[in-house]
Scaffold this motif. Structure first.
Motif, PDB file in Angstrom:
ATOM      1  N   ARG A   1      16.727  34.899 -18.252  1.00 32.19           N
ATOM      2  CA  ARG A   1      16.276  33.852 -17.345  1.00 32.19           C
ATOM      3  C   ARG A   1      15.141  33.088 -18.016  1.00 32.19           C
ATOM      4  NH1 ARG A   1      13.203  34.039 -11.592  1.00 32.19           N
ATOM      5  NH2 ARG A   1      14.330  32.359 -10.534  1.00 32.19           N
ATOM      6  N   GLY A   2      15.218  31.768 -17.932  1.00 29.17           N
ATOM      7  CA  GLY A   2      14.171  30.984 -18.564  1.00 29.17           C
ATOM      8  C   GLY A   2      14.112  29.593 -17.994  1.00 29.17           C
ATOM      9  N   GLU A   3      13.009  28.902 -18.288  1.00 29.10           N
ATOM     10  CA  GLU A   3      12.828  27.537 -17.831  1.00 29.10           C
ATOM     11  C   GLU A   3      13.248  26.613 -18.967  1.00 29.10           C
ATOM     12  OE1 GLU A   3       9.760  25.414 -14.818  1.00 29.10           O
ATOM     13  OE2 GLU A   3       8.885  26.524 -16.486  1.00 29.10           O
ATOM     14  N   TYR A   4      14.342  25.946 -18.735  1.00 32.58           N
ATOM     15  CA  TYR A   4      14.906  25.096 -19.775  1.00 32.58           C
ATOM     16  C   TYR A   4      15.387  23.789 -19.160  1.00 32.58           C
ATOM     17  CZ  TYR A   4      14.924  29.163 -22.867  1.00 32.58           C
ATOM     18  OH  TYR A   4      14.550  30.242 -23.625  1.00 32.58           O
ATOM     19  N   MET A   5      15.657  22.846 -20.043  1.00 33.82           N
ATOM     20  CA  MET A   5      16.232  21.591 -19.606  1.00 33.82           C
ATOM     21  C   MET A   5      17.701  21.834 -19.260  1.00 33.82           C
ATOM     22  SD  MET A   5      15.624  18.404 -19.063  1.00 33.82           S
ATOM     23  CE  MET A   5      13.983  18.477 -19.754  1.00 33.82           C
ATOM     24  N   ILE A   6      18.080  21.500 -18.038  1.00 31.50           N
ATOM     25  CA  ILE A   6      19.467  21.692 -17.608  1.00 31.50           C
ATOM     26  C   ILE A   6      20.015  20.402 -16.993  1.00 31.50           C
ATOM     27  CG2 ILE A   6      19.336  24.190 -17.279  1.00 31.50           C
ATOM     28  CD1 ILE A   6      19.219  22.109 -14.195  1.00 31.50           C
ATOM     29  N   ASN A   7      21.333  20.361 -16.823  1.00 35.34           N
ATOM     30  CA  ASN A   7      21.982  19.242 -16.140  1.00 35.34           C
ATOM     31  C   ASN A   7      21.942  19.529 -14.640  1.00 35.34           C
ATOM     32  OD1 ASN A   7      23.087  18.090 -18.705  1.00 35.34           O
ATOM     33  ND2 ASN A   7      24.261  19.980 -18.687  1.00 35.34           N
ATOM     34  N   TRP A   8      21.417  18.587 -13.872  1.00 33.66           N
ATOM     35  CA  TRP A   8      21.287  18.808 -12.428  1.00 33.66           C
ATOM     36  C   TRP A   8      22.072  17.737 -11.675  1.00 33.66           C
ATOM     37  CZ3 TRP A   8      19.291  22.660  -9.540  1.00 33.66           C
ATOM     38  CH2 TRP A   8      19.128  22.424  -8.174  1.00 33.66           C
ATOM     39  N   CYS A   9      22.903  18.184 -10.712  1.00 30.81           N
ATOM     40  CA  CYS A   9      23.614  17.240  -9.860  1.00 30.81           C
ATOM     41  C   CYS A   9      22.834  17.058  -8.560  1.00 30.81           C
ATOM     42  CB  CYS A   9      25.028  17.725  -9.545  1.00 30.81           C
ATOM     43  SG  CYS A   9      25.878  16.633  -8.371  1.00 30.81           S
ATOM     44  N   PRO A  10      22.259  15.876  -8.326  1.00 29.18           N
ATOM     45  CA  PRO A  10      21.496  15.649  -7.091  1.00 29.18           C
ATOM     46  C   PRO A  10      22.366  15.714  -5.835  1.00 29.18           C
ATOM     47  CG  PRO A  10      21.019  13.957  -8.741  1.00 29.18           C
ATOM     48  CD  PRO A  10      22.213  14.701  -9.214  1.00 29.18           C
ATOM     49  N   ARG A  11      23.652  15.372  -5.975  1.00 29.50           N
ATOM     50  CA  ARG A  11      24.546  15.411  -4.817  1.00 29.50           C
ATOM     51  C   ARG A  11      24.920  16.849  -4.443  1.00 29.50           C
ATOM     52  NH1 ARG A  11      27.390  17.089  -1.857  1.00 29.50           N
ATOM     53  NH2 ARG A  11      29.277  16.342  -0.813  1.00 29.50           N
TER      54      ARG A  11
ATOM     55  N   SER B   1      28.141  12.430 -15.792  1.00 29.83           N
ATOM     56  CA  SER B   1      28.285  12.577 -14.345  1.00 29.83           C
ATOM     57  C   SER B   1      28.801  13.971 -14.006  1.00 29.83           C
ATOM     58  CB  SER B   1      29.264  11.535 -13.786  1.00 29.83           C
ATOM     59  OG  SER B   1      28.827  10.241 -14.070  1.00 29.83           O
ATOM     60  N   CYS B   2      28.560  14.392 -12.779  1.00 28.13           N
ATOM     61  CA  CYS B   2      29.062  15.682 -12.279  1.00 28.13           C
ATOM     62  C   CYS B   2      30.585  15.645 -12.241  1.00 28.13           C
ATOM     63  CB  CYS B   2      28.505  15.944 -10.884  1.00 28.13           C
ATOM     64  SG  CYS B   2      29.206  17.403 -10.063  1.00 28.13           S
ATOM     65  N   TYR B   3      31.214  16.669 -12.791  1.00 28.31           N
ATOM     66  CA  TYR B   3      32.680  16.679 -12.850  1.00 28.31           C
ATOM     67  C   TYR B   3      33.312  16.872 -11.483  1.00 28.31           C
ATOM     68  CZ  TYR B   3      33.249  21.804 -12.292  1.00 28.31           C
ATOM     69  OH  TYR B   3      33.278  23.094 -11.800  1.00 28.31           O
ATOM     70  N   ARG B   4      32.514  17.261 -10.484  1.00 29.16           N
ATOM     71  CA  ARG B   4      33.046  17.460  -9.139  1.00 29.16           C
ATOM     72  C   ARG B   4      32.920  16.217  -8.261  1.00 29.16           C
ATOM     73  NH1 ARG B   4      36.622  21.485  -9.002  1.00 29.16           N
ATOM     74  NH2 ARG B   4      35.757  23.481  -9.639  1.00 29.16           N
ATOM     75  N   CYS B   5      31.728  15.584  -8.285  1.00 29.43           N
ATOM     76  CA  CYS B   5      31.483  14.487  -7.336  1.00 29.43           C
ATOM     77  C   CYS B   5      31.177  13.156  -8.014  1.00 29.43           C
ATOM     78  CB  CYS B   5      30.342  14.860  -6.384  1.00 29.43           C
ATOM     79  SG  CYS B   5      28.733  14.960  -7.206  1.00 29.43           S
TER      80      CYS B   5
ATOM     81  N   THR C   1      28.574  12.056  -9.399  1.00 30.75           N
ATOM     82  CA  THR C   1      27.191  11.583  -9.333  1.00 30.75           C
ATOM     83  C   THR C   1      26.567  11.679 -10.727  1.00 30.75           C
ATOM     84  OG1 THR C   1      26.983  12.367  -7.064  1.00 30.75           O
ATOM     85  CG2 THR C   1      24.934  11.971  -8.260  1.00 30.75           C
ATOM     86  N   VAL C   2      25.791  10.657 -11.107  1.00 33.32           N
ATOM     87  CA  VAL C   2      25.119  10.696 -12.413  1.00 33.32           C
ATOM     88  C   VAL C   2      24.139  11.860 -12.420  1.00 33.32           C
ATOM     89  CG1 VAL C   2      23.575   9.475 -13.986  1.00 33.32           C
ATOM     90  CG2 VAL C   2      25.388   8.226 -12.794  1.00 33.32           C
ATOM     91  N   ILE C   3      24.255  12.704 -13.428  1.00 35.38           N
ATOM     92  CA  ILE C   3      23.402  13.913 -13.481  1.00 35.38           C
ATOM     93  C   ILE C   3      21.970  13.546 -13.871  1.00 35.38           C
ATOM     94  CG2 ILE C   3      25.312  15.477 -13.955  1.00 35.38           C
ATOM     95  CD1 ILE C   3      23.044  14.907 -16.795  1.00 35.38           C
ATOM     96  N   GLU C   4      21.069  14.430 -13.547  1.00 39.28           N
ATOM     97  CA  GLU C   4      19.660  14.246 -13.891  1.00 39.28           C
ATOM     98  C   GLU C   4      19.217  15.429 -14.742  1.00 39.28           C
ATOM     99  OE1 GLU C   4      16.547  12.307 -14.508  1.00 39.28           O
ATOM    100  OE2 GLU C   4      17.842  11.451 -12.950  1.00 39.28           O
ATOM    101  N   PRO C   5      18.810  15.202 -16.006  1.00 40.06           N
ATOM    102  CA  PRO C   5      18.264  16.307 -16.790  1.00 40.06           C
ATOM    103  C   PRO C   5      16.882  16.682 -16.237  1.00 40.06           C
ATOM    104  CG  PRO C   5      18.932  14.450 -18.186  1.00 40.06           C
ATOM    105  CD  PRO C   5      18.863  13.963 -16.776  1.00 40.06           C
ATOM    106  N   ILE C   6      16.722  17.913 -15.799  1.00 41.64           N
ATOM    107  CA  ILE C   6      15.417  18.356 -15.292  1.00 41.64           C
ATOM    108  C   ILE C   6      15.101  19.736 -15.847  1.00 41.64           C
ATOM    109  CG2 ILE C   6      15.580  17.005 -13.152  1.00 41.64           C
ATOM    110  CD1 ILE C   6      16.183  19.631 -11.686  1.00 41.64           C
ATOM    111  N   LEU C   7      13.846  20.070 -15.790  1.00 40.44           N
ATOM    112  CA  LEU C   7      13.391  21.385 -16.226  1.00 40.44           C
ATOM    113  C   LEU C   7      13.519  22.332 -15.040  1.00 40.44           C
ATOM    114  CD1 LEU C   7      12.199  22.499 -18.871  1.00 40.44           C
ATOM    115  CD2 LEU C   7       9.936  22.271 -17.821  1.00 40.44           C
ATOM    116  N   SER C   8      14.200  23.454 -15.270  1.00 42.46           N
ATOM    117  CA  SER C   8      14.441  24.370 -14.159  1.00 42.46           C
ATOM    118  C   SER C   8      14.551  25.795 -14.675  1.00 42.46           C
ATOM    119  CB  SER C   8      15.737  23.968 -13.445  1.00 42.46           C
ATOM    120  OG  SER C   8      16.050  24.862 -12.417  1.00 42.46           O
TER     121      SER C   8
END
Length: 879
Positions: free
Chosen positions: A169-179, A344-348, A350-357
């Motif tokens: 587990r770590g805090e890394y830059m990931i692809n985030w779907c806001p939707r 974009s998210c392959y499901r919906c 929506t343009v993804i947002e790279p965030i630290l998580s």
């Protein structure tokens, strides 16, 4: 008349056979002494309904299963559905929104109760549709990725990987779907080229008076989180600025100007803004340089309080307002049109947002290396082979897999945390009563669930009861082939290989058969927005399931996408009708009640020929089935059944059906033997009509088996026909074909009888004389003469066949009609030719008209001249 109806109406028979296969457990499999042949279904989402891609994929699998059952293998096709993760949760969340609620209003436990209720009520539709398609699955084995056994397998796999140190587990830059409000792995992001802007923004350089450095960006809203400007250390333009401070426009925060080799001097101005909190490359650069990370966009794609005056704005609203502000303050030096790739998210979508998580990751390098070794040893083969290279390339460049998702529907991560933050997390099958480290603290489970592809990656062995050792795993694993589309090559196929090797120490399958994508007749991808989607259920209702299956199989050429149109299904329906009518004709004329006693010495030439050709075709069809080339198999079946059997042999053999002719019983047994073989070899592709026709035949004739699945028509026949015997018939066929061509060119109806003379000698003369009735019947002749010294008479039409010359005399009345037709056509073409030459003789036209227009006119004049020569020659021959 026998009991076979006049018309083939698929809806009257298909439900009967689909129900019978299920009720009789035709495809039930248990381990025995036979060699197994096993495949696992790519599990459709439990929310799914059958679309043309599903239909193609499952038809291919069913062909594989039915073929191997026919040749004697113990087949097992594992059916099941996938819980679908984000996609399925989205469906239920939309239902809640209509009630004015969210999942958070219900709470996790109540929401999951709602999910399971909906799954139980609505989740079986696609299974019913697969049964309607004729899928020969072992329906007693149906599995679900979140059933108890699969869930146990997920926990076992996770804990093994965790204890091995491969899950962290770590805090890394990931692809985030806001939707969808969840993290996505890299291969769950779909990229497409989009037109946008590239903003050139001036960052004042501190201590230089009016000096500034210009950076270029496609996402100006992220500049609010900038913590540096970076330039390439070898870029002479900026060397003097390295180490200085720049002022972030609008925010007025001091940021450092750094140098980094990763900066592309060709992009924009060669200077880039660095936002470690919102770009994966910037995150890596920030780590290298110890930069601060400022989060200015949150999980809802809204600006955080760190964005100052833009806090709580949507990211795109912020972009709009920020650009206005930058323009007003004269911080923008240029705005250029720019086209680049957007994820974009392959499901919906929506343009993804790279965030630290903070997320859970699986280390992939060691797993990928095992998969690479297996591929390099050719222990897993791709069909077509061209897909192996991109698969290997992906494995060689693999990144760690973000396996945690911030949703509730799925396999909850089996990790527990002590209330004391000093204790490390624990992976366990169930919640520990107390912390195993400090022996005091209470434990709380991780809130996230696993990526749905984690459980899917275990599918080939979790469905067989792993982690428990049992007879099914020993017998059916590894499976034989995986049939899938290329779009999930990395999402699923590669992960199954890696998980199989890691958990089972064995590859999960021997072959990967990758089919193309379904497109419309023009090659366009099918989509609702384009209005070109073909619904397989509509096609079944209109043309029958076998017509759908045959069209898909015939079009699925390995390595190519499939182009479908309404005409394909009509053609396949016509083929069904052809088989139905041929069977009906045969059953209405035969008098035998068994197939015993068929001897080669009793056969005529046509009997030997059709058996020779049947054997030749079956060898090729068997090879095609074995190599997953269903397109070739179906085309060969069509060619033999329609052209060789129906168009040639049936027409010949009808002569012996009527009256008390010699060889009548031999003809009946031969025609029925061939028909049964056709129904058997076509059964994997067209199971409904082949089963129904087989049943009709079995009601009239004593057969060894009650259905085509129990008869192995791919075995070599007990009657050996030599190639030379088959080739003798081809001589007669060529003669008939030549005469038919003459008939077609003359525009004569098939019923009009003609006279023909064949110039032949020796063995060929004897052959034609012996089988004169074949030629006369098939060519519709009034008379046929064979003469070694024959010569052309007057207006005879001529054809050449197998080194012989065929002279055909047209009836006098028809000859005159043909002469009249040719004269009228010559007059018409002559008029066109005169006009064309008149234009070319006009000097003004030739000199002033564009070259391409003149050339086109010359070519047309040439074509008309050639056509006139041919017509005049033909007219001369007729006179």
């Amino acid at each position: 008349m026998r009991n076979i109806p006049k018309r083939y109406e698929p809806d009257k028979y298909e439900e009967k056979w689909a129900s019978r296969w299920t009720k009789d457990k035709t495809f039930k499999s248990v381990p025995d002494k036979r060699r197994p042949y096993s495949i696992v279904i790519p599990p459709p989402n439990v929310t799914g309904v059958l679309h043309m891609g599903h239909a193609l994929n499952n038809v291919i699998q069913d062909i594989v299963i039915r073929y191997h059952k026919i040749i004697g293998r113990n087949v097992m096709w594992m059916p099941g559905t996938d819980h679908g993760g984000i996609a399925t949760q989205n469906v239920v969340e939309k239902m809640l929104l209509e009630e004015g609620k969210t999942r958070h209003d219900l709470g996790r436990e109540k929401f999951l109760e709602r999910m399971w209720k909906w799954k139980d009520e609505s989740g079986g539709k696609i299974i019913k549709q697969l049964k309607r398609l004729g899928c020969g699955c072992d329906w007693d084995r149906i599995r679900f990725t979140m059933d108890e056994k699969c869930s146990d397998a997920v926990k076992e796999a996770f804990i093994k990987l965790f204890n091995k140190g491969l899950i962290y587990r770590g805090e890394y830059m990931i692809n985030w779907c806001p939707r969808c409000s969840t993290a996505l792995s890299d291969i769950e992001v779909e990229y497409e080229e989009r037109d946008t802007k590239l903003w050139h923004i001036k960052y004042p350089v501190k201590g230089t008076g009016e000096g500034y450095v210009v950076v270029a960006t496609t996402r100006p809203e992220t500049m609010l989180g900038d913590t540096a400007v970076a330039v390439n250390p070898n870029d002479e333009r900026y060397k003097k600025l390295i180490g200085k401070k720049a002022l972030l426009p609008v925010v007025n925060r001091e940021i450092e100007i750094i140098s980094d080799d990763m900066v592309d001097t060709e992009f924009g101005t060669g200077a880039v803004k660095v936002t470690p909190g919102h770009d994966p490359n910037d995150f890596d650069m920030g780590n290298r340089h110890g930069l601060d990370i400022i989060k200015v966009i949150d999980e809802d794609a809204k600006m955080t309080k760190e964005a100052g005056r833009y806090a709580n704005m949507d990211r795109y609203e912020c972009r709009k307002e920020l650009v206005k502000h930058l323009k007003k303050e004269n911080f923008i030096s240029e705005i250029e049109d720019y086209r680049h790739s957007v994820g974009s998210c392959y499901r919906c979508q929506t343009v993804i947002e790279p965030i630290l998580s903070k997320q859970w990751f699986l280390k992939m390098r060691s797993l990928a290396d095992k998969a690479l070794e297996v591929s390099r040893k050719k222990e897993i083969e791709f069909v077509p082979e061209s897909w192996e290279k991109p698969y290997i390339n992906w494995l060689e460049n693999i990144h760690d897999w973000c396996i945690s998702r911030q949703i509730w529907w799925g396999h909850r991560i089996p990790v527990y945390y002590c209330e004391s933050e000093d204790c490390p997390p624990v992976a366990d099958y169930k919640k520990p009563q107390v912390c195993p480290h400090c022996k005091n603290g209470q434990m709380k489970q991780d809130e996230d669930v696993l990526d749905t592809w984690f459980s899917s990656g275990l599918w080939p062995f979790s469905t067989l009861g792993w982690p428990s050792e049992n007879e099914d795993i020993e017998y059916y694993y590894p499976t034989d082939v995986l049939v899938t589309g290329h779009e999930i090559l990395y999402l699923w196929v590669a992960r199954m290989v890696m998980m199989g090797l890691e958990m089972m120490d064995k590859k999960p399958f021997r072959y990967v058969n990758i089919h193309g994508m379904i497109r419309d007749e023009k090659g366009n991808k099918m989509s609702k927005s384009k209005g070109n989607v073909i619904d397989p259920i509509d096609i079944i209702d209109k043309y029958g399931t076998d017509a759908l299956r045959f069209s898909l199989a015939k079009s699925a050429v390995p390595g190519r996408d499939i182009h479908l149109s309404e005409e394909d299904f009509k053609g396949s329906r016509n083929f069904c009708n052809k088989l139905w009518n041929a069977t009906r004709l045969i059953l209405s004329n035969i008098e035998i009640d068994n197939l015993e006693g068929l001897k080669k010495e009793d056969m005529e030439l046509a009997d030997k020929w059709i058996l020779y050709e049947l054997e030749r075709f079956i060898r090729q069809i068997k090879e095609s089935y074995e190599n997953f080339n269903n397109a070739r198999a179906t085309r060969l079946i069509y060619e033999f059944s329609w052209n060789y059997f129906c168009d040639w042999y049936l027409e010949i053999v009808k002569l012996r059906f009527y009256g008390d002719r010699p060889g009548k019983k031999t003809a009946e047994k031969t025609v029925l033997k061939v028909l049964l073989k056709i129904l058997n070899i076509i059964h994997p592709v067209m199971p409904f009509i082949s089963s129904q026709l087989w049943e009709y035949i079995s009601q009239e004739v004593n057969l060894e088996t009650s259905n085509p699945l129990e008869f192995n028509g791919f075995e070599k026949m007990d009657i050996d026909i030599k190639k030379s015997e088959g080739e003798r018939m081809r001589v007669l066929i060529e003669i008939v074909s030549g005469i038919r061509n003459i008939r077609g060119e003359a525009g004569l109806a098939p019923s009009v009888k003609m006279k023909a003379t064949v110039k032949a000698s020796g063995e060929k003369k004897k052959l034609i004389e012996e089988y004169e009735d074949y030629v006369k019947t098939l060519a519709v002749l009034e008379s046929l003469n064979v003469d070694s010294k024959a010569e052309r008479k007057g207006s005879d039409s001529v054809a050449v066949a197998s080194g012989m010359t065929v002279f055909v005399s047209l009836p006098e009345e028809l000859r005159k009609q043909e002469i009249n037709r040719l004269e009228k056509k010559i007059e018409k073409i002559q008029g066109k030719a005169i006009n064309a030459n008149k234009k070319l003789s006009n000097r003004e036209f030739v000199e002033k008209a564009p070259d391409e227009v003149v050339n086109r006119a010359r070519k047309r004049a040439g074509r008309l001249s050639e056509e006139l020569d041919k017509l005049r020659k033909s007219l001369k021959e007729k006179k």
